[in-house]
Design a protein around this motif. Structure first.
Motif, PDB file in Angstrom:
ATOM      1  N   VAL A  23     -13.632  -3.824  28.871  1.00 25.86           N
ATOM      2  CA  VAL A  23     -13.741  -5.282  28.916  1.00 25.86           C
ATOM      3  C   VAL A  23     -14.893  -5.797  28.046  1.00 25.86           C
ATOM      4  CG1 VAL A  23     -12.668  -5.495  31.172  1.00 25.86           C
ATOM      5  CG2 VAL A  23     -15.146  -5.145  31.025  1.00 25.86           C
ATOM      6  N   ARG A  24     -15.323  -4.986  27.078  1.00 29.22           N
ATOM      7  CA  ARG A  24     -16.351  -5.433  26.131  1.00 29.22           C
ATOM      8  C   ARG A  24     -15.671  -6.235  25.027  1.00 29.22           C
ATOM      9  NH1 ARG A  24     -18.780   0.045  24.231  1.00 29.22           N
ATOM     10  NH2 ARG A  24     -16.536   0.495  24.243  1.00 29.22           N
ATOM     11  N   SER A  25     -16.053  -7.491  24.871  1.00 34.54           N
ATOM     12  CA  SER A  25     -15.379  -8.362  23.913  1.00 34.54           C
ATOM     13  C   SER A  25     -15.571  -7.903  22.473  1.00 34.54           C
ATOM     14  CB  SER A  25     -15.883  -9.803  24.060  1.00 34.54           C
ATOM     15  OG  SER A  25     -17.280  -9.867  23.849  1.00 34.54           O
ATOM     16  N   THR A  26     -16.586  -7.087  22.222  1.00 34.12           N
ATOM     17  CA  THR A  26     -16.844  -6.604  20.861  1.00 34.12           C
ATOM     18  C   THR A  26     -16.090  -5.314  20.545  1.00 34.12           C
ATOM     19  OG1 THR A  26     -18.798  -5.413  21.677  1.00 34.12           O
ATOM     20  CG2 THR A  26     -19.140  -7.644  20.816  1.00 34.12           C
ATOM     21  N   SER A  51      -8.605  -8.575  27.346  1.00 31.66           N
ATOM     22  CA  SER A  51      -8.975  -9.927  27.764  1.00 31.66           C
ATOM     23  C   SER A  51      -8.373 -10.216  29.136  1.00 31.66           C
ATOM     24  CB  SER A  51      -8.472 -10.950  26.752  1.00 31.66           C
ATOM     25  OG  SER A  51      -7.045 -10.970  26.745  1.00 31.66           O
ATOM     26  N   GLU A  52      -8.750 -11.353  29.723  1.00 29.00           N
ATOM     27  CA  GLU A  52      -8.223 -11.718  31.033  1.00 29.00           C
ATOM     28  C   GLU A  52      -6.704 -11.896  30.997  1.00 29.00           C
ATOM     29  OE1 GLU A  52      -8.654 -15.772  33.162  1.00 29.00           O
ATOM     30  OE2 GLU A  52     -10.309 -14.534  33.951  1.00 29.00           O
ATOM     31  N   SER A  53      -6.214 -12.511  29.914  1.00 24.96           N
ATOM     32  CA  SER A  53      -4.759 -12.723  29.813  1.00 24.96           C
ATOM     33  C   SER A  53      -4.017 -11.401  29.657  1.00 24.96           C
ATOM     34  CB  SER A  53      -4.451 -13.641  28.634  1.00 24.96           C
ATOM     35  OG  SER A  53      -4.886 -13.081  27.403  1.00 24.96           O
ATOM     36  N   MET A  54      -4.626 -10.442  28.927  1.00 25.06           N
ATOM     37  CA  MET A  54      -4.014  -9.125  28.772  1.00 25.06           C
ATOM     38  C   MET A  54      -3.991  -8.383  30.112  1.00 25.06           C
ATOM     39  SD  MET A  54      -5.839  -8.124  25.163  1.00 25.06           S
ATOM     40  CE  MET A  54      -5.346  -6.399  25.173  1.00 25.06           C
ATOM     41  N   LEU A  55      -5.075  -8.515  30.881  1.00 22.56           N
ATOM     42  CA  LEU A  55      -5.120  -7.874  32.197  1.00 22.56           C
ATOM     43  C   LEU A  55      -4.022  -8.433  33.105  1.00 22.56           C
ATOM     44  CD1 LEU A  55      -8.987  -7.817  32.814  1.00 22.56           C
ATOM     45  CD2 LEU A  55      -7.513  -5.820  32.486  1.00 22.56           C
ATOM     46  N   LEU A  56      -3.824  -9.753  33.026  1.00 22.10           N
ATOM     47  CA  LEU A  56      -2.771 -10.355  33.842  1.00 22.10           C
ATOM     48  C   LEU A  56      -1.397  -9.808  33.463  1.00 22.10           C
ATOM     49  CD1 LEU A  56      -3.774 -14.111  34.243  1.00 22.10           C
ATOM     50  CD2 LEU A  56      -3.241 -12.500  36.078  1.00 22.10           C
ATOM     51  N   GLU A  57      -1.172  -9.586  32.171  1.00 22.88           N
ATOM     52  CA  GLU A  57       0.084  -8.991  31.745  1.00 22.88           C
ATOM     53  C   GLU A  57       0.253  -7.603  32.356  1.00 22.88           C
ATOM     54  OE1 GLU A  57       1.433  -9.306  27.572  1.00 22.88           O
ATOM     55  OE2 GLU A  57      -0.409 -10.443  27.215  1.00 22.88           O
ATOM     56  N   ALA A  58      -0.819  -6.820  32.325  1.00 21.14           N
ATOM     57  CA  ALA A  58      -0.764  -5.465  32.871  1.00 21.14           C
ATOM     58  C   ALA A  58      -0.509  -5.489  34.375  1.00 21.14           C
ATOM     59  CB  ALA A  58      -2.066  -4.725  32.568  1.00 21.14           C
ATOM     60  N   PHE A  59      -1.147  -6.436  35.084  1.00 19.78           N
ATOM     61  CA  PHE A  59      -0.972  -6.499  36.536  1.00 19.78           C
ATOM     62  C   PHE A  59       0.419  -7.029  36.906  1.00 19.78           C
ATOM     63  CE2 PHE A  59      -5.847  -7.210  36.775  1.00 19.78           C
ATOM     64  CZ  PHE A  59      -6.043  -5.866  36.497  1.00 19.78           C
ATOM     65  N   ASN A  60       0.961  -7.926  36.097  1.00 21.93           N
ATOM     66  CA  ASN A  60       2.333  -8.382  36.329  1.00 21.93           C
ATOM     67  C   ASN A  60       3.301  -7.209  36.230  1.00 21.93           C
ATOM     68  OD1 ASN A  60       3.299 -11.459  36.479  1.00 21.93           O
ATOM     69  ND2 ASN A  60       1.280 -11.386  35.510  1.00 21.93           N
ATOM     70  N   PHE A  61       3.110  -6.387  35.203  1.00 22.74           N
ATOM     71  CA  PHE A  61       3.967  -5.208  35.017  1.00 22.74           C
ATOM     72  C   PHE A  61       3.844  -4.262  36.214  1.00 22.74           C
ATOM     73  CE2 PHE A  61       3.722  -0.725  33.606  1.00 22.74           C
ATOM     74  CZ  PHE A  61       5.080  -0.505  33.378  1.00 22.74           C
ATOM     75  N   THR A  62       2.606  -4.008  36.640  1.00 21.49           N
ATOM     76  CA  THR A  62       2.367  -3.057  37.726  1.00 21.49           C
ATOM     77  C   THR A  62       2.912  -3.572  39.059  1.00 21.49           C
ATOM     78  OG1 THR A  62       0.364  -2.268  36.613  1.00 21.49           O
ATOM     79  CG2 THR A  62       0.587  -1.768  38.954  1.00 21.49           C
ATOM     80  N   LEU A  63       2.612  -4.837  39.399  1.00 22.33           N
ATOM     81  CA  LEU A  63       3.032  -5.378  40.690  1.00 22.33           C
ATOM     82  C   LEU A  63       4.548  -5.586  40.753  1.00 22.33           C
ATOM     83  CD1 LEU A  63       0.152  -7.954  41.326  1.00 22.33           C
ATOM     84  CD2 LEU A  63       0.470  -5.720  42.407  1.00 22.33           C
ATOM     85  N   THR A 121      -7.555  -4.269  42.665  1.00 23.74           N
ATOM     86  CA  THR A 121      -8.804  -3.576  42.330  1.00 23.74           C
ATOM     87  C   THR A 121      -8.533  -2.626  41.173  1.00 23.74           C
ATOM     88  OG1 THR A 121      -9.544  -3.689  44.628  1.00 23.74           O
ATOM     89  CG2 THR A 121     -10.657  -2.098  43.198  1.00 23.74           C
ATOM     90  N   TYR A 122      -9.396  -2.674  40.146  1.00 22.61           N
ATOM     91  CA  TYR A 122      -9.161  -1.860  38.951  1.00 22.61           C
ATOM     92  C   TYR A 122     -10.497  -1.415  38.366  1.00 22.61           C
ATOM     93  CZ  TYR A 122     -10.053  -6.433  36.765  1.00 22.61           C
ATOM     94  OH  TYR A 122     -10.602  -7.628  36.401  1.00 22.61           O
ATOM     95  N   LYS A 123     -10.454  -0.338  37.598  1.00 17.75           N
ATOM     96  CA  LYS A 123     -11.658   0.220  36.987  1.00 17.75           C
ATOM     97  C   LYS A 123     -11.879  -0.406  35.616  1.00 17.75           C
ATOM     98  CE  LYS A 123     -11.218   4.657  39.388  1.00 17.75           C
ATOM     99  NZ  LYS A 123     -11.029   6.123  39.248  1.00 17.75           N
ATOM    100  N   ILE A 124     -13.149  -0.639  35.293  1.00 11.94           N
ATOM    101  CA  ILE A 124     -13.495  -1.239  34.014  1.00 11.94           C
ATOM    102  C   ILE A 124     -14.591  -0.419  33.335  1.00 11.94           C
ATOM    103  CG2 ILE A 124     -12.902  -3.564  34.782  1.00 11.94           C
ATOM    104  CD1 ILE A 124     -15.975  -4.076  35.022  1.00 11.94           C
ATOM    105  N   TYR A 125     -14.779  -0.686  32.053  1.00  9.98           N
ATOM    106  CA  TYR A 125     -15.926  -0.150  31.316  1.00  9.98           C
ATOM    107  C   TYR A 125     -16.529  -1.301  30.523  1.00  9.98           C
ATOM    108  CZ  TYR A 125     -18.942   2.616  28.355  1.00  9.98           C
ATOM    109  OH  TYR A 125     -20.048   3.126  27.720  1.00  9.98           O
ATOM    110  N   ASN A 126     -17.777  -1.662  30.863  1.00 12.76           N
ATOM    111  CA  ASN A 126     -18.453  -2.757  30.163  1.00 12.76           C
ATOM    112  C   ASN A 126     -19.774  -2.284  29.556  1.00 12.76           C
ATOM    113  OD1 ASN A 126     -19.995  -2.384  32.405  1.00 12.76           O
ATOM    114  ND2 ASN A 126     -19.755  -4.455  33.229  1.00 12.76           N
ATOM    115  N   GLY A 127     -19.803  -1.023  29.203  1.00 15.43           N
ATOM    116  CA  GLY A 127     -21.034  -0.373  28.746  1.00 15.43           C
ATOM    117  C   GLY A 127     -21.405   0.725  29.699  1.00 15.43           C
ATOM    118  N   SER A 128     -20.915   0.596  30.928  1.00 20.32           N
ATOM    119  CA  SER A 128     -21.022   1.630  31.953  1.00 20.32           C
ATOM    120  C   SER A 128     -19.820   1.468  32.881  1.00 20.32           C
ATOM    121  CB  SER A 128     -22.337   1.498  32.730  1.00 20.32           C
ATOM    122  OG  SER A 128     -22.418   0.230  33.350  1.00 20.32           O
TER     123      SER A 128
END
Length: 571
Positions: free
Chosen positions: A288-291, A297-309, A325-332
C-alpha cells in the motif's frame, strides 16, 4: 630563572609606579603565573575517600551531571600545577539502575510515522514509532508504551460451562430461558415459548460470558458462535463489542483473507494489474505504498474484495455487511481492516462502520539496535528449572546468576556483545511484580549488567577551571539512514549514493563504486543528520557519530563534529 627575575622586577615596579591600577597589575601577575603552569595529560580513578570528600553517601554518582559538577573541585585540589590545555581522563562509578520510562502515545504522535489515523495497525508500526520517538536510544533502555492498536476480532464458541454461567447470572431476570439454556446447552429460538431467547436477550447472555472469559476490554470485538434450537439443532453467531459502558451488537460478518485468497487474487488480476497481482500472490499481502510499482489503491483493494467475497458468499444480498481483515506492507508488515456493504450488487465501503481499536500497554526494550519486547521467563521455569517453591524469585542475586545459566542453555548461538533484555517474576516482600534485567554475552557467557557501572569523563583546563567534555557519542541505527535520505532528498550529485544508503543502511566507501561516499559527502550527510536530530544543540556541543560502511566488508567509521557559529564542523 630569568622569568622569576622578571616577575620580581614587576612586583617592585608596583611600589615605584603608582599610576597603574591595582586590578590590572593583579591580572598581569595571574596571567604570568598561569603561563608558568604545566600543560599535561593524566588519568585518574576516584577512590572511596574522594566520593566521601565530595559529599556522596555512596562510592558512586547518581548521574553523569553530578559527576560533571563535582569532579572539577577535586581536580583543582589534586592537580594545582596543571594549566591551560591540560587534559585529565577521570574514571568513576555511576549508579545507573535499570529504569522503565512510561509514555502514552497522543493522537498527534501517530503522524510521526506518516499515519493518517490515531492507531497502529500492527507491531511493525509500533517499532517504527519507537525508532522515530527515540532516535538516540541506547542498548538496554526500556519504554512502557501505551497506545491504540487495531483490534483483531476474537472468535469464540460458547461451551456447556458458559450456559451454566448464563443461568447463574441471568436466572433471576429470565428464569425459564436461563433454566432451559443450562439444561440443553443452547438458546431456544422458538417464538412464543416460555424459554424463548430474543436477540437482545442473547446479547445480554453473551455480554455475561465475554466479561467472565476475557474481561471488559473497550473496543475489542468478539465474533461469538452459539448453539440454538428452532425446532432442530443449529448454530448462530453474533459480533459484539464493549463500548466502554456496555456490550453492543456491531458490524457484519468477519472475513480474514487466507493464503489461498491472495493466490486467487494474483491470478484474477494478472492482466489488469500485473505487478501488484504478482506481488500479492508472492508475499501474501497488499503493498500500500503509493510510491511502489506494486501499489494497491483503495479502489483496487475494493475490486479484490468484491472478487473474494463474491466467491465466498454467492448468496449475499444487498445490505449484507462484511469486516474484511487483510495483510499489508507499508514499509513494514501490518494488518488492516475494511468495512464493506453490498449495495446494488457491488461491495462498497461501509461509511457507517467504525474501526475497532483497543488500548494496550506493552514494555519494549532497545537491544542490539532494535526495539522488541523483553524475553519473559516461562511460567513453569521457576519451579522446574530454577528450583523455586513458587512461580517467582525472592532474591535478585540468585535470580541473576540462575538466569545467566538458563540463557546459556537456551541461546547457545549468541554472538559476542549481543544484548538480551529479560523479564522475570519477583516477590519483593509484599507482592509479586515483574522485574527486568539486561544481559550481555561476553567471553562465551551471559553476564547481567550491574546497576553500578564504571564510566569515564574527560576534563580540560580552560580559563582557570576544569571543564567536562560535552561530547555525545552516538551510533547510527537503521532508521537514521532514512532520516539522512529524507534530509538530502533532491540534493544534486547524491542520488545514487542516497538510494544505496537507504537500501543497505550503510555508506559505500569503495572508491570508484557508483554509490561511493567521499569524505566531504559523509560530512554533508552527518551535518544534515545532526540538524534533524539536534536542531537546538548549544554552541560548542560535540558529537562523535559512528556509522556503518561497506568497503568490501561490513564495518564502521566515526566522525567528530562540533557546533560553531551555528554550523556543524569537524574537530
Amino acid at each position: 630563572m630569568k622569568k622569576s627575575f622578571n616577575l620580581l622586577l614587576m612586583l617592585l615596579g608596583l611600589v615605584v609606579v603608582s599610576c597603574n591600577p591595582l586590578d590590572d597589575i593583579h591580572d598581569e601577575i595571574d596571567n604570568e603565573l598561569d603561563n608558568r603552569l604545566a600543560v599535561a595529560q593524566a588519568d585518574y580513578v576516584l577512590t572511596e575517600d574522594d566520593y566521601d570528600d565530595l559529599g556522596q553517601n555512596f562510592p558512586n554518582f547518581s548521574s553523569v551531571d553530578d559527576a560533571k559538577t563535582l569532579i572539577p573541585t577535586l581536580l583543582s585540589d589534586l592537580y594545582p600545577t596543571y594549566g591551560a590545555g591540560s587534559i585529565i581522563n577521570v574514571g568513576f562509578d555511576l549508579y545507573n539502575p535499570l529504569r522503565v520510562k512510561s509514555y502514552t502515545v497522543a493522537g498527534s504522535d501517530y503522524a510521526m510515522i506518516d499515519l493518517s489515523v490515531d492507531y497502529f495497525s500492527g507491531r511493525g508500526e509500533i517499532v517504527d514509532f519507537l525508532e522515530a520517538k527515540y532516535p538516540q536510544a541506547k542498548n538496554g533502555e526500556y519504554v512502557k508504551l501505551t497506545y491504540n492498536i487495531l483490534a483483531e476480532e476474537i472468535e469464540y464458541t460458547l461451551t456447556d460451562e458458559d450456559f451454566d454461567v448464563v443461568k447463574d447470572e441471568l436466572g433471576d431476570v429470565y428464569p425459564d430461558p436461563a433454566s432451559s439454556a443450562a439444561n440443553y446447552n443452547n438458546f431456544d429460538r422458538r417464538e412464543g415459548r416460555d424459554a424463548y431467547w430474543s436477540n437482545d436477550m442473547i446479547l445480554e447472555a453473551l455480554a455475561v460470558v465475554i466479561s467472565e472469559e476475557f474481561g471488559d476490554v473497550a473496543g475489542q470485538k468478539y465474533n461469538v458462535t452459539y448453539p440454538i434450537y428452532d425446532g432442530s439443532p443449529g448454530t448462530e453467531s453474533m459480533t459484539v463489542q464493549f463500548d466502554g459502558n456496555a456490550y453492543i451488537k456491531v458490524g457484519g460478518t468477519s472475513y480474514e483473507l487466507s493464503s489461498g485468497d491472495y493466490d486467487a487474487i494474483g491470478v484474477e488480476f494478472a492482466t489488469a494489474y500485473p505487478g501488484p497481482a504478482a506481488n500479492v500472490a508472492r508475499f501474501g499481502s497488499f503493498d500500500v505504498r503509493s510510491t511502489s510499482g506494486n501499489y494497491w489503491s483503495e479502489s483496487m483493494l475494493l475490486e479484490a474484495f468484491n472478487f473474494t467475497l463474491d466467491n465466498a458468499y454467492p448468496n449475499a444480498v444487498d445490505g449484507d455487511k462484511f469486516i474484511v481483515t487483510y495483510k499489508i506492507y507499508n514499509g513494514s508488515p501490518g494488518v488492516a481492516v475494511m468495512n464493506v456493504v453490498l449495495d446494488g450488487g457491488t461491495y462498497v465501503i461501509d461509511t457507517e462502520a467504525s474501526v475497532s481499536t483497543i488500548e494496550e500497554t506493552t514494555v519494549f526494550a532497545f537491544t542490539n539496535d532494535d526495539w522488541d519486547e523483553p524475553y519473559m521467563l516461562p511460567a513453569n521455569s521457576y519451579t522446574e528449572e530454577f528450583g523455586q517453591r513458587f512461580g517467582n524469585f525472592g532474591d535478585k542475586d540468585e535470580a541473576y546468576a540462575k538466569i545467566a545459566i538458563f540463557l546459556g542453555r537456551n541461546f547457545p548461538y549468541a554472538e559476542e556483545g549481543e544484548y538480551k533484555a529479560v523479564g522475570f517474576r519477583f516477590y519483593n516482600g509484599s507482592e509479586t511484580v515483574t522485574e527486568y534485567v539486561n544481559y550481555v554475552f561476553e567471553n562465551g557467557k551471559w553476564k547481567a549488567i550491574p546497576s553500578v557501572t564504571s564510566e569515564t569523563l574527560q576534563f580540560g583546563y580552560e580559563n582557570g577551571t576544569w571543564v567536562p567534555d560535552n561530547t555525545i557519542k552516538y551510533s547510527l541505527i537503521k532508521a537514521d539512514y532514512g532520516i539522512i535520505a529524507d534530509a538530502l532528498s533532491g540534493t544534486t550529485g547524491f542520488e545514487t549514493q542516497i538510494a544505496s544508503m537507504e537500501r543497505y543502511s550503510n555508506f559505500d566507501r569503495r572508491p570508484g563504486a557508483s554509490a561511493y561516499w567521499n569524505d566531504e559527502m559523509i560530512l554533508t550527510a552527518m551535518q544534515a543528520f545532526l540538524n534533524e536530530i539536534a536542531p537546538n544543540a548549544a554552541e560548542g556541543q560535540k558529537y562523535v557519530l559512528t556509522f556503518d560502511i561497506y568497503n568490501g566488508s561490513n564495518t564502521t567509521e566515526s566522525i567528530s563534529l562540533i557546533k560553531q557559529n551555528g554550523e556543524w564542523v569537524r574537530f
